[in-house]
Design a protein around this motif. Sequence first.
Motif, PDB file in Angstrom:
ATOM      1  N   MET A  45       0.821  -1.205   0.000  1.00 40.16           N
ATOM      2  CA  MET A  45       0.000   0.000   0.000  1.00 40.16           C
ATOM      3  C   MET A  45       0.861   1.264   0.000  1.00 40.16           C
ATOM      4  O   MET A  45       0.543   2.255  -0.661  1.00 40.16           O
ATOM      5  CB  MET A  45      -0.920  -0.007   1.225  1.00 40.16           C
ATOM      6  CG  MET A  45      -1.894   1.168   1.274  1.00 40.16           C
ATOM      7  SD  MET A  45      -2.983   1.235  -0.173  1.00 40.16           S
ATOM      8  CE  MET A  45      -3.920  -0.291   0.048  1.00 40.16           C
ATOM      9  N   ILE A  46       1.975   1.218   0.710  1.00 45.60           N
ATOM     10  CA  ILE A  46       2.885   2.383   0.758  1.00 45.60           C
ATOM     11  C   ILE A  46       3.454   2.658  -0.625  1.00 45.60           C
ATOM     12  O   ILE A  46       3.497   3.809  -1.079  1.00 45.60           O
ATOM     13  CB  ILE A  46       4.020   2.143   1.774  1.00 45.60           C
ATOM     14  CG1 ILE A  46       3.456   2.092   3.199  1.00 45.60           C
ATOM     15  CG2 ILE A  46       5.079   3.244   1.667  1.00 45.60           C
ATOM     16  CD1 ILE A  46       4.456   1.666   4.253  1.00 45.60           C
TER      17      ILE A  46
ATOM     18  N   ASN B 296       0.909   4.228  -2.866  1.00 42.77           N
ATOM     19  CA  ASN B 296       0.723   5.645  -2.537  1.00 42.77           C
ATOM     20  C   ASN B 296       1.868   6.494  -3.074  1.00 42.77           C
ATOM     21  O   ASN B 296       1.653   7.591  -3.601  1.00 42.77           O
ATOM     22  CB  ASN B 296       0.604   5.833  -1.024  1.00 42.77           C
ATOM     23  CG  ASN B 296      -0.736   5.385  -0.486  1.00 42.77           C
ATOM     24  OD1 ASN B 296      -1.678   5.178  -1.249  1.00 42.77           O
ATOM     25  ND2 ASN B 296      -0.839   5.221   0.821  1.00 42.77           N
TER      26      ASN B 296
ATOM     27  N   LYS C 238       1.680   7.244  -6.773  1.00 41.30           N
ATOM     28  CA  LYS C 238       0.760   8.326  -7.139  1.00 41.30           C
ATOM     29  C   LYS C 238       1.429   9.699  -7.050  1.00 41.30           C
ATOM     30  O   LYS C 238       0.998  10.641  -7.703  1.00 41.30           O
ATOM     31  CB  LYS C 238      -0.466   8.308  -6.213  1.00 41.30           C
ATOM     32  CG  LYS C 238      -1.322   7.057  -6.338  1.00 41.30           C
ATOM     33  CD  LYS C 238      -2.448   7.078  -5.312  1.00 41.30           C
ATOM     34  CE  LYS C 238      -3.266   5.797  -5.354  1.00 41.30           C
ATOM     35  NZ  LYS C 238      -4.323   5.784  -4.295  1.00 41.30           N
ATOM     36  N   ARG C 239       2.493   9.795  -6.250  1.00 43.04           N
ATOM     37  CA  ARG C 239       3.120  11.090  -5.991  1.00 43.04           C
ATOM     38  C   ARG C 239       4.263  11.412  -6.948  1.00 43.04           C
ATOM     39  O   ARG C 239       4.565  12.584  -7.167  1.00 43.04           O
ATOM     40  CB  ARG C 239       3.651  11.143  -4.553  1.00 43.04           C
ATOM     41  CG  ARG C 239       2.559  11.027  -3.493  1.00 43.04           C
ATOM     42  CD  ARG C 239       3.142  11.258  -2.101  1.00 43.04           C
ATOM     43  NE  ARG C 239       3.844  12.533  -2.035  1.00 43.04           N
ATOM     44  CZ  ARG C 239       3.245  13.704  -1.854  1.00 43.04           C
ATOM     45  NH1 ARG C 239       1.939  13.764  -1.726  1.00 43.04           N
ATOM     46  NH2 ARG C 239       3.949  14.822  -1.800  1.00 43.04           N
TER      47      ARG C 239
ATOM     48  N   GLN D 268       4.990   0.712  -8.959  1.00 47.41           N
ATOM     49  CA  GLN D 268       3.785  -0.112  -9.128  1.00 47.41           C
ATOM     50  C   GLN D 268       4.155  -1.581  -9.291  1.00 47.41           C
ATOM     51  O   GLN D 268       3.469  -2.469  -8.764  1.00 47.41           O
ATOM     52  CB  GLN D 268       2.983   0.373 -10.335  1.00 47.41           C
ATOM     53  CG  GLN D 268       2.294   1.713 -10.110  1.00 47.41           C
ATOM     54  CD  GLN D 268       1.651   2.268 -11.367  1.00 47.41           C
ATOM     55  OE1 GLN D 268       2.001   1.883 -12.485  1.00 47.41           O
ATOM     56  NE2 GLN D 268       0.717   3.197 -11.200  1.00 47.41           N
TER      57      GLN D 268
ATOM     58  N   LYS E  30      -2.758   0.923   8.853  1.00 42.89           N
ATOM     59  CA  LYS E  30      -3.128   2.258   8.390  1.00 42.89           C
ATOM     60  C   LYS E  30      -2.220   3.342   8.957  1.00 42.89           C
ATOM     61  O   LYS E  30      -1.873   4.302   8.266  1.00 42.89           O
ATOM     62  CB  LYS E  30      -4.580   2.552   8.751  1.00 42.89           C
ATOM     63  CG  LYS E  30      -5.578   1.698   7.984  1.00 42.89           C
ATOM     64  CD  LYS E  30      -7.004   2.065   8.329  1.00 42.89           C
ATOM     65  CE  LYS E  30      -7.995   1.217   7.546  1.00 42.89           C
ATOM     66  NZ  LYS E  30      -9.399   1.554   7.870  1.00 42.89           N
TER      67      LYS E  30
ATOM     68  N   VAL F 133       1.031   3.318   7.012  1.00 43.14           N
ATOM     69  CA  VAL F 133       0.801   3.862   5.668  1.00 43.14           C
ATOM     70  C   VAL F 133       0.673   5.376   5.740  1.00 43.14           C
ATOM     71  O   VAL F 133       1.257   6.113   4.936  1.00 43.14           O
ATOM     72  CB  VAL F 133      -0.474   3.254   5.042  1.00 43.14           C
ATOM     73  CG1 VAL F 133      -0.806   3.952   3.725  1.00 43.14           C
ATOM     74  CG2 VAL F 133      -0.296   1.760   4.817  1.00 43.14           C
ATOM     75  N   TRP F 134      -0.071   5.850   6.718  1.00 36.54           N
ATOM     76  CA  TRP F 134      -0.258   7.294   6.916  1.00 36.54           C
ATOM     77  C   TRP F 134       1.074   7.973   7.249  1.00 36.54           C
ATOM     78  O   TRP F 134       1.381   9.040   6.732  1.00 36.54           O
ATOM     79  CB  TRP F 134      -1.263   7.522   8.043  1.00 36.54           C
ATOM     80  CG  TRP F 134      -1.476   8.958   8.393  1.00 36.54           C
ATOM     81  CD1 TRP F 134      -2.302   9.846   7.781  1.00 36.54           C
ATOM     82  CD2 TRP F 134      -0.849   9.680   9.467  1.00 36.54           C
ATOM     83  NE1 TRP F 134      -2.233  11.075   8.396  1.00 36.54           N
ATOM     84  CE2 TRP F 134      -1.345  11.007   9.427  1.00 36.54           C
ATOM     85  CE3 TRP F 134       0.074   9.335  10.451  1.00 36.54           C
ATOM     86  CZ2 TRP F 134      -0.947  11.974  10.342  1.00 36.54           C
ATOM     87  CZ3 TRP F 134       0.487  10.299  11.356  1.00 36.54           C
ATOM     88  CH2 TRP F 134      -0.029  11.600  11.296  1.00 36.54           C
TER      89      TRP F 134
ATOM     90  N   ALA G 194       3.148   8.350   4.192  1.00 37.02           N
ATOM     91  CA  ALA G 194       2.544   9.360   3.314  1.00 37.02           C
ATOM     92  C   ALA G 194       2.962  10.761   3.767  1.00 37.02           C
ATOM     93  O   ALA G 194       3.315  11.618   2.943  1.00 37.02           O
ATOM     94  CB  ALA G 194       1.022   9.226   3.332  1.00 37.02           C
TER      95      ALA G 194
ATOM     96  N   SER H 177       6.817  11.219   3.124  1.00 39.07           N
ATOM     97  CA  SER H 177       7.132  11.463   1.713  1.00 39.07           C
ATOM     98  C   SER H 177       6.698  12.858   1.286  1.00 39.07           C
ATOM     99  O   SER H 177       7.338  13.482   0.435  1.00 39.07           O
ATOM    100  CB  SER H 177       6.466  10.407   0.827  1.00 39.07           C
ATOM    101  OG  SER H 177       5.057  10.505   0.894  1.00 39.07           O
TER     102      SER H 177
ATOM    103  N   TYR I  84       9.921  11.411  -1.459  1.00 40.72           N
ATOM    104  CA  TYR I  84       9.789   9.954  -1.529  1.00 40.72           C
ATOM    105  C   TYR I  84      11.128   9.241  -1.364  1.00 40.72           C
ATOM    106  O   TYR I  84      11.174   8.088  -0.921  1.00 40.72           O
ATOM    107  CB  TYR I  84       9.111   9.531  -2.837  1.00 40.72           C
ATOM    108  CG  TYR I  84       9.878   9.831  -4.106  1.00 40.72           C
ATOM    109  CD1 TYR I  84      10.858   8.966  -4.569  1.00 40.72           C
ATOM    110  CD2 TYR I  84       9.597  10.974  -4.858  1.00 40.72           C
ATOM    111  CE1 TYR I  84      11.554   9.225  -5.732  1.00 40.72           C
ATOM    112  CE2 TYR I  84      10.285  11.232  -6.029  1.00 40.72           C
ATOM    113  CZ  TYR I  84      11.265  10.362  -6.462  1.00 40.72           C
ATOM    114  OH  TYR I  84      11.954  10.629  -7.619  1.00 40.72           O
TER     115      TYR I  84
END
Length: 296
Positions: free
Chosen positions: A28-29, A32, A35-36, A47, A72, A75-76, A79, A82, A87
């Motif tokens: 999940m990290i 995320n 996407k950045r 990916q 979570k 992951v938060w 986020a 980064s 990143y």
Amino acid sequence: MGNQGRTISEETKKFILKLQQNEVTERMIYLNLAKRVKKQSEKETLQRIAEEEGMHCEIWASYTNQKLSPQKLRVWFYAIISFIFGYTFAIKIMEKGEKDVQYIYSKLALEVPEAKQILKDEEVHEQALIGLLDEERLQYVGSMVLGLNDALVELTGTLAGLSFALQNNKLVALSGLITGISATLSMASSEYLSARSEGNSDALKSSLYTGIMYIFAVVLLVLPYLLLPSDQFVSALMIMLVIVVAIIFSFTYYISVAKDLPFKKRFLEMAVISLSVAALSFGVGFLVKQFLGIDI
């Protein structure tokens, strides 16, 4: 989901559950982070790594017979990291975590044949990540270091000297802000001219990074003098020195992680220089006040 009749010990199952949780969270990290990033090649790499982490999760799940959800909070956390530090820093921190668990794979190989292949995948991940780390802000680390170093040394000395000479927080803050803003403009313009003379096409960005780091340090160092009562100049000075050490620690750690540089030596060197200048400037402020007989 079954493990095709293969049995594992309870200790091994505990290890696998930890690895499974780590893989599902990191998947999940990575998604995320993908996407950045702006570069398509870097996005595709992240990916692809996320997809492989997902396949690893399925392998571990075939042994644990459990389906886990991403953590979570973790992951938060990445986020936020980064977003603030980039990143590159986030990935490097994760990479350190992966090194800590890799020794487990060799133990698992006796009971879990797939562990060897997963370990190889993790090593490939590391090489792929190292290859894609080309974040813009890290191209200007030299400018960032220049701005921060100069601000910390100059402002620490200036504020320490003014603290005893003026003995009034509001006057020290006023003098510090004027000095700091003027020095920011001077340092940024000097960096721009220097970069232009070297034929650097990104001279403006270089000067902006220098100026941003300089003004960032100015604001944090002057803040105690603005917040504390006018007569508590010693307390303001002490807090300012703590802030100096905290800034040096944070920035040095950031650079050491993102650029794979030694931390301890760089931190001690920068801290000793800044604090020594502060001590000398405080002494100069005392001497000037005594010899000139100025009482504000």
